[in-house]
Write an enzyme that holds these catalytic residues in place. Structure first.
Site, PDB file in Angstrom:
ATOM      1  CG  HIS A 133      -0.048   4.440   4.813  1.00 40.24           C
ATOM      2  ND1 HIS A 133      -0.847   3.683   5.645  1.00 40.24           N
ATOM      3  CD2 HIS A 133      -0.798   5.524   4.444  1.00 40.24           C
ATOM      4  CE1 HIS A 133      -2.023   4.274   5.772  1.00 40.24           C
ATOM      5  NE2 HIS A 133      -2.025   5.377   5.053  1.00 40.24           N
ATOM      6  CG  ASP A 193       5.099   2.810   7.121  1.00 39.69           C
ATOM      7  OD1 ASP A 193       4.200   3.361   6.459  1.00 39.69           O
ATOM      8  OD2 ASP A 193       4.853   1.951   7.989  1.00 39.69           O
ATOM      9  CG  HIS A 237      -0.318   0.085   2.534  1.00 42.63           C
ATOM     10  ND1 HIS A 237       0.500  -0.899   3.044  1.00 42.63           N
ATOM     11  CD2 HIS A 237      -0.388   1.045   3.512  1.00 42.63           C
ATOM     12  CE1 HIS A 237       0.901  -0.568   4.255  1.00 42.63           C
ATOM     13  NE2 HIS A 237       0.380   0.620   4.558  1.00 42.63           N
TER      14      HIS A 237
END
Length: 301
Positions: free
Chosen positions: A63, A65, A61
Site C-alpha cells: 500500500h 503509504d 506491504h
C-alpha cells in the site's frame, strides 16, 4: 543503543504535519529502515539521520503509504555516490515496480541493491549482533511484520579481574561464552570469577497493518517493545474491521496477552486532528503504552 525513531506515524493520507509510516531502528552500529512512506527521505534529512548507515530496508506491504517514498530514497542514495550494498526485504512484486522505475528513468545505481522477497515466516537476517524475523499479518493484501532481536554473549567481562590476572585479550570471547580459563601452570580459574551475567537481549516487534488478530500473540510474545497500529479509536471498531485495521484497545489487548514490556502505537487515521485520545484509550487496557511521535526516539530495553 537500541532505539526506534519515528519518521512517520500517520495512515494513508499525510495530514496535520503527520507523515505516512516510516521508522528507523538503531541497534549499536546498525540502522534499519522499516517502511518508507511518502516523504521519508525528507524526514531523514530533518532528523539528521545518515542515509549511508542504512544497509537494510524492510517493507511490510505494497500500500502506497508504506513504500511510495522508496524509489526517491534509493535514487538519492545513488546520486550521493553510495558504494556500500543495500539489502531490501519486501513482497516479491516490489522488484518489478522498482525495475520499471529505474528503466524509464534510465537509472544506474552505483551500489549493489540486493532484493530479498518475503515468502515465508521465520529468520530473514542473521547478523553478528542481531537477527531479523518476519511473520504474516492479516490485512487486505499480503502484509508482513518484523522482529529485530539483539544478540548478546551470555556473560560480560569483569575488566578489573582479568587485568589483575593478566588474561590475554584473545581469550575474551571464550570467557563471554562461559568457558573457564586455564593458566600456563595448569590452574583452572572458574568463569564466574572472571565474568558477570549479561543483561538479557532486547527485541522490537513491528506489527505493520493488521486487523485484530490473536494469532499475533505467539509471534510477538515477550518482545521488549511492540509497535502495533491503531488506525481508529475504539468507537470505530466496525470501520476498523471492515478496512482490516485495529483500534486502540485492540492493540493494547494484543500487547497485554503477548506479555510484552512496552507498547508503541501509531498509524493514525487522517480523520483525527488530535491524537491525544489514542494514548488515553490504550492505557486503559495496557498501562505501559506510548504514542509514536515523529522525531522522537523510543528506547528498546
Amino acid at each position: 543503543m537500541f532505539g526506534v525513531t519515528i519518521l512517520g506515524n500517520n495512515s494513508a493520507l499525510p495530514a496535520y504535519d503527520r507523515h505516512p509510516t516510516a521508522q528507523i531502528v538503531t541497534l549499536h552500529d546498525q540502522q534499519f529502515l522499516i517502511d518508507c512512506g511518502e516523504g521519508t527521505q525528507m524526514q531523514i534529512a530533518r532528523y539528521k539521520i545518515r542515509r549511508s548507515k542504512i544497509n537494510h530496508i524492510f517493507i511490510s506491504h505494497l500500500h502506497g503509504d508504506h513504500y511510495f517514498g522508496l524509489i526517491g530514497l534509493i535514487t538519492s542514495m545513488g546520486l550521493l555516490s553510495r558504494e556500500n550494498e543495500l539489502h531490501l526485504y519486501a513482497p516479491a512484486p516490489l522488484i518489478d515496480i522498482l525495475n520499471l522505475q529505474f528503466k524509464v528513468a534510465d537509472t544506474k545505481l552505483p551500489f549493489p541493491l540486493h532484493f530479498h522477497p518475503l515468502e515465508k515466516e521465520g529468520l530473514i537476517v542473521d547478523g553478528k549482533k542481531f537477527t531479523v524475523e518476519t511473520f504474516k499479518t492479516q490485512h487486505r493484501i499480503e502484509c508482513w511484520g518484523f522482529i529485530i532481536r539483539e544478540k548478546k554473549y551470555p556473560r560480560k567481562i569483569d575488566k578489573e579481574k582479568i587485568r589483575s590476572l593478566h588474561i590475554p585479550a584473545a581469550y575474551y570471547e571464550r570467557l563471554k561464552n562461559g568457558e573457564d580459563y586455564e593458566t600456563k601452570e595448569g590452574e583452572i580459574i572458574k568463569n564466574e570469577i572472571l565474568t558477570i551475567p549479561n543483561l538479557l537481549p532486547s527485541s522490537y516487534g513491528f506489527c505493520a497493518d493488521t486487523i485484530y488478530d490473536e494469532s499475533l500473540i505467539d509471534k510477538v510474545k515477550n518482545v521488549s517493545m511492540l509497535y502495533h497500529e491503531t488506525t481508529y479509536l475504539k468507537d470505530l471498531h466496525e470501520r476498523a474491521a471492515a478496512r482490516f485495521h485495529s483500534t486502540t484497545i485492540q492493540a493494547a489487548a494484543i500487547a497485554q496477552k503477548a506479555g510484552v514490556k512496552k507498547l508503541l502505537i501509531g498509524h493514525f487515521s487522517s480523520k483525527y486532528e488530535s491524537i491525544d485520545a489514542f494514548l488515553h484509550e490504550a492505557k486503559e487496557v495496557f498501562e505501559n503504552t506510548d504514542i509514536a511521535i515523529e522525531g522522537v526516539t523510543y528506547q528498546v530495553q
